[in-house]
Write a protein that holds these residues in place. Sequence first.
Motif, PDB file in Angstrom:
ATOM      1  N   GLY A  84       0.804  -1.227   0.000  1.00  0.00           N
ATOM      2  CA  GLY A  84       0.000   0.000   0.000  1.00  0.00           C
ATOM      3  C   GLY A  84       0.829   1.265   0.000  1.00  0.00           C
ATOM      4  N   ARG A 135       0.948   3.751   2.342  1.00  0.00           N
ATOM      5  CA  ARG A 135       1.369   4.421   3.571  1.00  0.00           C
ATOM      6  C   ARG A 135       2.055   3.460   4.536  1.00  0.00           C
ATOM      7  NH1 ARG A 135      -0.164   9.123   4.382  1.00  0.00           N
ATOM      8  NH2 ARG A 135      -0.061   8.855   6.621  1.00  0.00           N
ATOM      9  N   LYS A 169       8.531   0.281  -0.386  1.00  0.00           N
ATOM     10  CA  LYS A 169       8.376   1.675   0.064  1.00  0.00           C
ATOM     11  C   LYS A 169       9.106   1.858   1.384  1.00  0.00           C
ATOM     12  CE  LYS A 169       4.156   2.751  -2.322  1.00  0.00           C
ATOM     13  NZ  LYS A 169       4.891   2.849  -3.566  1.00  0.00           N
ATOM     14  N   ASP A 186       0.485   0.551 -11.607  1.00  0.00           N
ATOM     15  CA  ASP A 186      -0.948   0.461 -11.872  1.00  0.00           C
ATOM     16  C   ASP A 186      -1.384  -0.887 -11.307  1.00  0.00           C
ATOM     17  OD1 ASP A 186      -3.461   0.146 -12.836  1.00  0.00           O
ATOM     18  OD2 ASP A 186      -3.003   0.735 -14.897  1.00  0.00           O
ATOM     19  N   GLN A 187      -1.737  -0.866 -10.027  1.00  0.00           N
ATOM     20  CA  GLN A 187      -1.952  -2.133  -9.320  1.00  0.00           C
ATOM     21  C   GLN A 187      -3.082  -2.974  -9.918  1.00  0.00           C
ATOM     22  OE1 GLN A 187      -1.421  -2.526  -5.022  1.00  0.00           O
ATOM     23  NE2 GLN A 187      -3.558  -3.155  -4.900  1.00  0.00           N
ATOM     24  N   HIS A 200      -0.732  -5.868   2.371  1.00  0.00           N
ATOM     25  CA  HIS A 200      -0.970  -5.269   3.684  1.00  0.00           C
ATOM     26  C   HIS A 200      -2.458  -5.257   4.052  1.00  0.00           C
ATOM     27  CE1 HIS A 200      -2.322  -2.234   0.983  1.00  0.00           C
ATOM     28  NE2 HIS A 200      -2.610  -1.378   1.945  1.00  0.00           N
ATOM     29  N   GLY A 213      -5.072  -3.495   2.655  1.00  0.00           N
ATOM     30  CA  GLY A 213      -5.934  -2.330   2.429  1.00  0.00           C
ATOM     31  C   GLY A 213      -7.185  -2.853   1.728  1.00  0.00           C
ATOM     32  N   ASN A 219      -9.090  -1.628  -0.573  1.00  0.00           N
ATOM     33  CA  ASN A 219      -9.046  -1.527  -2.048  1.00  0.00           C
ATOM     34  C   ASN A 219      -8.220  -2.654  -2.627  1.00  0.00           C
ATOM     35  OD1 ASN A 219     -10.362   1.136  -2.785  1.00  0.00           O
ATOM     36  ND2 ASN A 219      -8.956   1.759  -1.178  1.00  0.00           N
ATOM     37  N   SER A 220      -7.072  -2.894  -2.016  1.00  0.00           N
ATOM     38  CA  SER A 220      -6.184  -3.924  -2.538  1.00  0.00           C
ATOM     39  C   SER A 220      -6.845  -5.302  -2.474  1.00  0.00           C
ATOM     40  CB  SER A 220      -4.871  -3.943  -1.750  1.00  0.00           C
ATOM     41  OG  SER A 220      -4.202  -2.718  -1.946  1.00  0.00           O
ATOM     42  N   GLU A 234      -9.531  -5.552  -5.114  1.00  0.00           N
ATOM     43  CA  GLU A 234      -8.926  -5.656  -6.455  1.00  0.00           C
ATOM     44  C   GLU A 234      -8.395  -7.071  -6.693  1.00  0.00           C
ATOM     45  OE1 GLU A 234      -7.697  -0.945  -6.214  1.00  0.00           O
ATOM     46  OE2 GLU A 234      -6.104  -2.431  -6.115  1.00  0.00           O
TER      47      GLU A 234
HETATM   48  N1  UDP Z   1      -2.094   1.610  -5.534  1.00  0.00           N
HETATM   49  C1  UDP Z   1      -1.640   1.583  -6.818  1.00  0.00           C
HETATM   50  N2  UDP Z   1      -0.303   1.618  -7.044  1.00  0.00           N
HETATM   51  C2  UDP Z   1       0.601   1.663  -6.041  1.00  0.00           C
HETATM   52  C3  UDP Z   1       0.136   1.673  -4.712  1.00  0.00           C
HETATM   53  C4  UDP Z   1      -1.232   1.632  -4.490  1.00  0.00           C
HETATM   54  O1  UDP Z   1      -2.422   1.535  -7.781  1.00  0.00           O
HETATM   55  O2  UDP Z   1       1.817   1.686  -6.323  1.00  0.00           O
HETATM   56  C5  UDP Z   1      -3.537   1.629  -5.333  1.00  0.00           C
HETATM   57  C6  UDP Z   1      -4.123   0.255  -5.021  1.00  0.00           C
HETATM   58  O3  UDP Z   1      -4.490  -0.386  -6.217  1.00  0.00           O
HETATM   59  C7  UDP Z   1      -5.312   0.599  -4.164  1.00  0.00           C
HETATM   60  C8  UDP Z   1      -4.891   1.886  -3.464  1.00  0.00           C
HETATM   61  O4  UDP Z   1      -3.799   2.413  -4.185  1.00  0.00           O
HETATM   62  O5  UDP Z   1      -6.440   0.874  -4.985  1.00  0.00           O
HETATM   63  C9  UDP Z   1      -4.441   1.627  -2.022  1.00  0.00           C
HETATM   64  O6  UDP Z   1      -5.575   1.451  -1.266  1.00  0.00           O
HETATM   65  P1  UDP Z   1      -5.709   0.326  -0.159  1.00  0.00           P
HETATM   66  O7  UDP Z   1      -7.059   0.483   0.449  1.00  0.00           O
HETATM   67  O8  UDP Z   1      -5.413  -1.009  -0.682  1.00  0.00           O
HETATM   68  O9  UDP Z   1      -4.556   0.615   0.878  1.00  0.00           O
HETATM   69  P2  UDP Z   1      -4.035   1.913   1.660  1.00  0.00           P
HETATM   70  O10 UDP Z   1      -2.776   2.287   0.924  1.00  0.00           O
HETATM   71  O11 UDP Z   1      -5.102   2.946   1.597  1.00  0.00           O
HETATM   72  O12 UDP Z   1      -3.770   1.383   3.002  1.00  0.00           O
END
Ligand code: UDP
Length: 424
Positions: free
Chosen positions: A235, A237, A264, A300-301, A316, A318, A320-321, A324
């Motif tokens: 992710g 952060r 990161k 572009d995850q 991690h 997240g 969104n992850s 996806e």
């Molecule tokens: N993401 C991405 N490329 C990166 C890092 C993150 O496209 O190099 C996108 C990932 O696909 C997701 C979002 O950023 O849609 C991260 O959201 P997530 O809820 O998974 O985790 P967070 O970083 O908010 O803890």
Amino acid sequence: MALAAKPSSGDQARGAPHLVFIPSAGMGHIHPFSRFIAALASQGAVDISVVIALPTVSEAEADHFAALFATFPAVRRIDFNLLPLDDATLAGTDPFLLRWESLRRSAHLLGPLIDGAAPRASAIVTDVTLASQVIPVAKNELRLPCHILFISCATMMSFLAYFPTYVDGANTDHLTGDVDVPGIGRLPVDYPPQVLRDPDNLFTKQFIANGREIAEADGIPPQHPARSVVYVAFGNRNAAALEQIREIGAGLEASGCRFLWVVKTTVVDRDDTAELNDVLDDGFLGRVHGRGLVIKEWVDQEAVLGHPAVGLYVSHCGWNSVTESAACGVPMLAWPMTLGDQRLVATVIRSAGFGLWLEHWSWDRESSLVRAAEIAEKVKAVMGDEAISARAKEVGREATKAVAPGGSSHRSMQEFLATLGSLH
Ligand code: UDP
Ligand code: UDP
């Protein structure tokens, strides 16, 4: 013109595939085309047409094509009248760049021209300088496969294909420093075409546009076998401690799997100035060269997870992850932080059955580093777990259905909209 191949005796085979070549300009671009056309024509197994842009740009090119058609009379010629390039901003531009631009700006005329070809075209072969204009015409309009006859070395092709990702990651529109090309290594800033340092140069604009499109060309073999690559990303952060990063690296190396690892070291994306070589173990990048790719830049995850080569996501958690990965049918190895909702989200992966969560894997205390051997073991275990893989595919199919018309997600959106309607 030196054409080593001999013409075939007689006409080309009836019912054979019909290849339409769309060369660009410049002898360095035209020679590889005529050599390939000559080699194909000498076998007589394909019908060939060559699109010739008019007016002619140079005597040398005109003579070259004339010799090709004279040597291979069965090769058809399709004349392509270019639109006048009436653009004062291009005054003083290199004539070959102008020619490329002229071809690019006239590319929309290629659809009807090639559509009218008889026999019907089976595929298009074009030059990389025209990729971003010709590939969409071939694929979206003509519904034809489109191949690029790449006129330089594979390193240059990798650089071209990667350059848009580099500029996006550097938040710029031109070459500003060394470029770490996946699978190739670090190219010092003075190796690529130096004109790419100039964002206003027409070449730079064309190069980035073509680089963005080239992956859409047909005939580029898969990088890797299906479901063979482990994607590792934690992710935006989630900066990991150096020692844990090194254990992850050693674990991935020991797993023997192919991998794509987004590292990161800071919590804000795009501000990570650490050099990978300083972060990773000495010699790590060299040892995994060819099977492991480590990047710091934004990826572009969704595209990564949607790629058929990806077989596992070490994440991690997240939300969104996770959604996806689920939507793409990719199994997960959950490694949540205690931050926010991540451990609750990990329970979803476990209960839905499309991944593994090892609760004792922590990020928080130095005393509880997750060691390389365990990482390697679990990565291999999930990669080889057919039940998890089958469940992930099923979850992916269910997710697709849920968002399609009539699916549960789609229905709830409709219901939400209906609620709004009823307020009026
Ligand atoms: N993401 C991405 N490329 C990166 C890092 C993150 O496209 O190099 C996108 C990932 O696909 C997701 C979002 O950023 O849609 C991260 O959201 P997530 O809820 O998974 O985790 P967070 O970083 O908010 O803890
Ligand atoms: N060429 C030639 N006669 C000349 C100059 C060039 O036949 O007087 C040909 C050369 O054989 C090569 C092409 O033009 O096939 C130039 O392509 P190359 O990729 O070597 O270099 P570029 O000019 O594109 O940088």
